[in-house]
Design a protein around this motif. Structure first.
Motif, PDB file in Angstrom:
ATOM      1  N   SER A  57     -19.259 -29.305  17.197  1.00 15.55           N
ATOM      2  CA  SER A  57     -19.228 -28.672  15.887  1.00 15.55           C
ATOM      3  C   SER A  57     -18.741 -27.233  16.008  1.00 15.55           C
ATOM      4  O   SER A  57     -18.706 -26.650  17.091  1.00 15.55           O
ATOM      5  N   ALA A  58     -18.382 -26.649  14.877  1.00 17.16           N
ATOM      6  CA  ALA A  58     -17.904 -25.268  14.860  1.00 17.16           C
ATOM      7  C   ALA A  58     -19.002 -24.314  15.294  1.00 17.16           C
ATOM      8  O   ALA A  58     -18.760 -23.312  15.968  1.00 17.16           O
ATOM      9  N   PRO A  84     -27.017 -26.897  18.083  1.00 15.62           N
ATOM     10  CA  PRO A  84     -26.124 -27.562  17.124  1.00 15.62           C
ATOM     11  C   PRO A  84     -25.467 -28.785  17.767  1.00 15.62           C
ATOM     12  O   PRO A  84     -25.402 -28.884  18.987  1.00 15.62           O
ATOM     13  N   PRO A  85     -25.018 -29.725  16.932  1.00 15.74           N
ATOM     14  CA  PRO A  85     -24.364 -30.913  17.482  1.00 15.74           C
ATOM     15  C   PRO A  85     -23.130 -30.537  18.296  1.00 15.74           C
ATOM     16  O   PRO A  85     -22.438 -29.574  17.988  1.00 15.74           O
TER      17      PRO A  85
END
Length: 82
Positions: free
Chosen positions: A12-13, A8-9
């Motif tokens: 991010s959460a 994921p980026p």
């Protein structure tokens, strides 16, 4: 981690949740310590390449040399007084 295998980026959460779930296993169980010690005896390490047996022999030889010097110093001192 996402289902497609991409990460994921950052920030991010989903990345934060992923970081919280990771477990780190330290110590000899993970091989971290053994890997570090073995690096001294592989081609990847810099410096002089000697085996552990040669290292032990050189250490014992140095200790014996210092002990002989002490004995010779004592004998020299005794001979000078007589």
């Amino acid at each position: 981690m996402a289902l497609g295998g991409t990460t994921p980026p950052r920030g991010s959460a989903m990345a934060t949740t992923s970081m919280r779930r990771r477990r780190t296993i330290g110590g000899a169980a993970s091989g971290g310590v053994a890997r570090t010690m073995l690096q001294f005896y592989t081609d990847d390490a810099h410096g002089l390449k000697i085996s552990p047996n040669v290292d032990i022999a050189m250490s014992i030889g140095f200790i014996a040399f210092v002990a002989i010097l002490h004995v010779m110093g004592k004998l020299y001192f005794v001979c000078m007084e007589a």
